[in-house]
Design an enzyme around this catalytic site. Sequence first.
Site, PDB file in Angstrom:
ATOM      1  N   TYR A 116     -82.601  38.405 -80.571  1.00 47.84           N
ATOM      2  CA  TYR A 116     -83.102  37.016 -80.475  1.00 47.84           C
ATOM      3  C   TYR A 116     -84.606  36.968 -80.716  1.00 47.84           C
ATOM      4  O   TYR A 116     -85.089  36.138 -81.505  1.00 47.84           O
ATOM      5  CB  TYR A 116     -82.744  36.451 -79.104  1.00 47.84           C
ATOM      6  N   ASP A 131     -72.100  26.369 -92.744  1.00 40.99           N
ATOM      7  CA  ASP A 131     -72.562  27.582 -92.062  1.00 40.99           C
ATOM      8  C   ASP A 131     -73.894  27.949 -92.700  1.00 40.99           C
ATOM      9  O   ASP A 131     -73.943  28.287 -93.890  1.00 40.99           O
ATOM     10  CB  ASP A 131     -71.540  28.712 -92.230  1.00 40.99           C
ATOM     11  N   VAL A 132     -74.974  27.854 -91.928  1.00 37.28           N
ATOM     12  CA  VAL A 132     -76.308  28.027 -92.524  1.00 37.28           C
ATOM     13  C   VAL A 132     -76.568  29.457 -93.004  1.00 37.28           C
ATOM     14  O   VAL A 132     -77.574  29.705 -93.675  1.00 37.28           O
ATOM     15  CB  VAL A 132     -77.441  27.597 -91.547  1.00 37.28           C
ATOM     16  N   LYS A 177     -86.537  34.906 -83.660  1.00 40.26           N
ATOM     17  CA  LYS A 177     -87.428  33.785 -83.333  1.00 40.26           C
ATOM     18  C   LYS A 177     -88.907  34.111 -83.587  1.00 40.26           C
ATOM     19  O   LYS A 177     -89.681  33.222 -83.950  1.00 40.26           O
ATOM     20  CB  LYS A 177     -87.201  33.332 -81.889  1.00 40.26           C
ATOM     21  N   VAL A 222     -83.630  25.405 -71.922  1.00 36.18           N
ATOM     22  CA  VAL A 222     -83.098  24.054 -72.103  1.00 36.18           C
ATOM     23  C   VAL A 222     -81.685  24.035 -71.537  1.00 36.18           C
ATOM     24  O   VAL A 222     -80.911  24.985 -71.724  1.00 36.18           O
ATOM     25  CB  VAL A 222     -83.080  23.649 -73.595  1.00 36.18           C
ATOM     26  N   ASN A 264     -82.125  23.453 -86.611  1.00 35.75           N
ATOM     27  CA  ASN A 264     -81.871  23.688 -85.189  1.00 35.75           C
ATOM     28  C   ASN A 264     -80.791  24.744 -84.951  1.00 35.75           C
ATOM     29  O   ASN A 264     -80.795  25.400 -83.905  1.00 35.75           O
ATOM     30  CB  ASN A 264     -81.449  22.350 -84.559  1.00 35.75           C
ATOM     31  N   THR A 270     -78.505  23.552 -71.878  1.00 39.05           N
ATOM     32  CA  THR A 270     -77.374  23.415 -72.810  1.00 39.05           C
ATOM     33  C   THR A 270     -76.391  24.548 -72.514  1.00 39.05           C
ATOM     34  O   THR A 270     -76.648  25.398 -71.667  1.00 39.05           O
ATOM     35  CB  THR A 270     -77.833  23.559 -74.276  1.00 39.05           C
TER      36      THR A 270
END
Length: 237
Positions: A156, A64-65, A160, A189, A91, A191
């Site tokens: 977000y 878990d980053v 970012k 993207v 990522n 996904t």
Amino acid sequence: MADLTGRVAIVTGGSEGIGRSVVEALAGEGASVVLTSRSRDRATSVAGEIGGEVRGAVMGVGCDVRDPSQCRDLVSATVAAFGGLDILVNNAGLGIFKPIQEMSAEEYLVQVETNLNGVFFTTKAALDPLREADDAWVINIGSLASRNTFSGGVGYNASKFGLLGMTEAMMLDLRYDGIRTSIIMPGSVNTGFSDHGDRPWAIQPDDVGEAVLQLLSYPRHTLVSRVEMRPSAPPRK
Ligand SMILES: NC(=O)c1ccc[n+]([C@@H]2O[C@H](COP(=O)([O-])OP(=O)(O)OC[C@H]3O[C@@H](n4cnc5c(N)ncnc54)[C@H](OP(=O)(O)O)[C@@H]3O)[C@@H](O)[C@H]2O)c1
């Protein structure tokens, strides 16, 4: 495209979406790749699926980053398994899209902790082996939301925009240590990242994998520090 045989990479959040495509691209060119998920079982199982189809070795590690000690363990496990680290692709990320009136403090924090703090923790943990590598890279997955605001992007966008600033400052710090640092900033993207369903008009995850390979193929004296990617013909608004 560059032959990556003998190079070692970490891709955080490699269990699905863009990260999985980046793992497939790097290992497809012969790199040994460590992919992460918050779930060790998931990381191991996805690594097994990809490993059967590519030239390079693929290993899955639970990380878990948001936790600096897990990031240090990730780097130690990578160096123990493959003898070093040349390429770090930060990522892992998530988005919760709500206006500030509806966003809880917890929802705000998880985005900043994952998308921004997680990149710092993982990169910090990776610095020693990256400095020892012959030609090292840190590639961060930002977003067009790193420089364009939108309603519902309070968390977000904060994460970012911060990531763009952090990446470019880091690039200036690391360039004389033989580490090239880039940010890839995709638009939509295709996904499972948001609940939009299948979007054939969008950037496909493999296209981001291709962009990573292209960055790595530049000669040593050149650093493409920022790559913006967008769907060429999105639906008109
Ligand atoms: N899709 C888009 O339209 C788009 C556009 C621009 C930028 N991006 C960025 O691209 C990156 C990948 O997005 P995606 O679309 O591929 O999303 P995705 O399909 O939802 O995949 C997200 C990945 O991040 C991992 N992850 C989430 N939280 C984590 C944490 N705390 N620690 C470690 N791993 C974590 C997930 O792993 P587990 O769930 O297995 O733990 C998963 O592998 C993100 O940084 C995102 O902001 C996406």
